[in-house]
Design a protein around this motif. Structure first.
Motif, short mmCIF file in Angstrom:
data_model
loop_
_atom_site.label_atom_id
_atom_site.label_comp_id
_atom_site.label_asym_id
_atom_site.label_seq_id
_atom_site.Cartn_x
_atom_site.Cartn_y
_atom_site.Cartn_z
N LEU A 6 32.89 33.58 35.02
CA LEU A 6 32.03 33.63 36.29
C LEU A 6 31.90 35.19 36.46
O LEU A 6 30.83 35.34 37.25
N SER A 10 28.00 36.52 37.81
CA SER A 10 28.27 36.84 39.46
C SER A 10 27.79 38.26 39.38
O SER A 10 26.88 38.67 40.67
N GLY A 13 24.14 38.09 39.49
CA GLY A 13 23.56 37.39 40.73
C GLY A 13 23.51 38.35 41.58
O GLY A 13 22.61 38.35 42.71
N TRP A 118 34.69 42.82 34.93
CA TRP A 118 33.43 42.50 35.38
C TRP A 118 32.48 42.62 34.32
O TRP A 118 31.27 42.33 34.50
#
Length: 447
Positions: A6, A10, A13, A118
């Protein structure tokens, strides 16, 4: 589904929330709507940000060539043909200078900086320029967004005593508050990371090499109290000397090497080319040290025991314990013992030093008891904390010297490195078939 899956959605987003919802909000807030020129500037920065982040995610971090001929031609180069070489027993290949085995990517990564959660990708020789540009455009975009938000925030605050129907709605106020808060914390985190990477680029170190430099300073500081030597496996004495980091070759050359080009405009272009793998197999050195000296420096706790387990214990030597096992289980047990013998963890330095002092084999000096304790803490540093006295995973076993942490409490595994491979990757583990292949390659090269 793992949480790591995710991470990239993320980030996309968060970028979308900060970039697109802010543009909609800025059209309706006083003192004036966002201008067309401001929208163009902001969206140009946004496009550059999205391109650089996407490339940092999808560009392959690189693979080490497996061909013996290529390894002989490229690895035995400027700084790796002499001195200690490293062998990765998982990749079954020689590790070029500055490469490390990533536990997430399951392979050796050239000039590995760290595995970034990330981007779900390694920051390496090939991906660092894209990662650096991503940090630059992320920092620049959030600073510009803050410059757009600040006049609106100030206007709302100045008019706080007016009737509510003359100002923005509750939804707009909540939206503005969330945008400001998210932008502030994201800018703070990314800004610090960007400044740190500028520094690493200027001195030509990776995050992992920064850990190695601090580790080396720790060993030098310890050895100073013991005449320049530290205990290695089986009681051998290992000479520890201060060693300069070899890859800092000057400010300009460092930037050229890290960004893959000397063209300053290309450093900021989202469409710049990716550095080649071949350029990651050898690196220019500053020649401060003898050519036979390699990096990382010798570490007593990275050395294997030379005496196999059981030979020094009569109760276990020459004992056959697999009589009741099937042939398949016997082979599996043998391979497991091989793996166990490869990685033999030692007690943390502080515990070994305490035991040595108790046995009367060493001392911390003639100072009083309190000063002796301070000296012990200085020599052991952060190992007296969680890293040394915690448990290894969930098995309740005490962690060995591999659990050493730097001043920020980080271990090698926190950067994505496979610690078992990284700590025991000496040339002694190279298979005979590989040595023969190298010999043939050298013979062909001379012919």
């Amino acid at each position: 589904m793992e949480l790591s899956a995710l991470a990239v959605p993320s980030v996309y987003g968060l970028i979308s929330f900060l970039a697109y919802s802010s543009q909609w909000l800025l059209l309706y807030l006083d003192p004036e709507p966002i201008s067309k020129k401001q929208l163009i500037r902001f969206n140009v920065l946004l496009v550059c940000l999205l391109i650089t982040y996407t490339r940092a995610v999808i560009v392959d971090p690189g693979r080490i060539p497996r061909s013996p001929e290529k390894e002989e031609d490229n690895i035995d180069g400027k700084d790796s043909g002499k001195g200690r070489k490293r062998w990765c027993r998982k990749c079954k290949a020689t590790k070029p200078p500055r490469s490390h085995h990533c536990k997430e990517c399951k392979r050796c990564i050239p000039k590995m900086d760290h595995h970034c959660p990330w981007t779900s990708n390694c920051v390496s020789h090939t991906t660092f320029p894209h990662f650096f540009r991503f940090l630059f455009y992320a920092t620049t975009s959030m600073i510009y967004l803050f410059s757009l938000l600040w006049p609106r925030i100030k206007f709302v605050w100045d008019d706080r005593n007016l009737p509510s129907y003359l100002g923005p709605s509750i939804f707009q106020l909540a939206h503005l508050f969330m945008l400001t808060l998210a932008n502030f914390f994201a800018l703070f985190a990314v800004g610090i990371l960007f400044v740190r990477n500028v520094w690493c680029l200027a001195v030509n170190t990776t995050t992992i090499e920064g850990w190695e430099i601090e580790r080396h300073k720790t060993l030098v500081r310890r050895a100073r109290y013991f005449g320049g030597y530290l205990d290695g496996p089986d009681g051998i004495q290992v000479r520890i000397q201060k060693q300069e980091f070899p890859y800092d070759i000057g400010f300009w050359k460092n930037f050229k090497q890290g960004m893959g080009t000397g063209n300053i405009l290309s450093w900021f272009s989202p469409f710049s080319t990716t550095p080649s793998i071949q350029s990651s197999l050898t690196f220019e050195t500053n020649d401060f040290e003898d050519p036979s000296v390699t990096w990382p420096p010798p570490d007593p706790d990275r050395m294997n025991r030379r005496v196999p387990h059981g030979i020094d214990r009569e109760s276990e030597a020459f004992t056959y314990r697999d009589a009741e096992l099937t042939p398949e289980d016997t082979i599996a047990a043998f391979r497991q013992r091989q793996e166990d013998d490869i990685v033999r963890r030692r007690k943390p330095f502080v515990q070994r030093l305490e035991a040595k002092v108790v046995r009367g084999e060493g001392s911390l000096g003639d100072e009083d008891e309190d000063e002796g304790v301070d000296r012990l803490d200085e020599l052991g540093e952060v190992e007296v904390g969680e890293g040394a006295e915690g448990t290894g995973g969930g098995d309740g076993q005490r962690e060995g010297e591999e659990s050493w942490r730097n001043s920020e409490g980080e271990r090698l595994r926190d950067f994505g490195v496979d610690e078992d491979i990284e700590f025991y990757d000496e040339e002694d583990d190279v298979p005979l078939s590989e040595l023969l292949a190298r010999k043939k390659a050298r013979a062909r090269a001379r012919a």
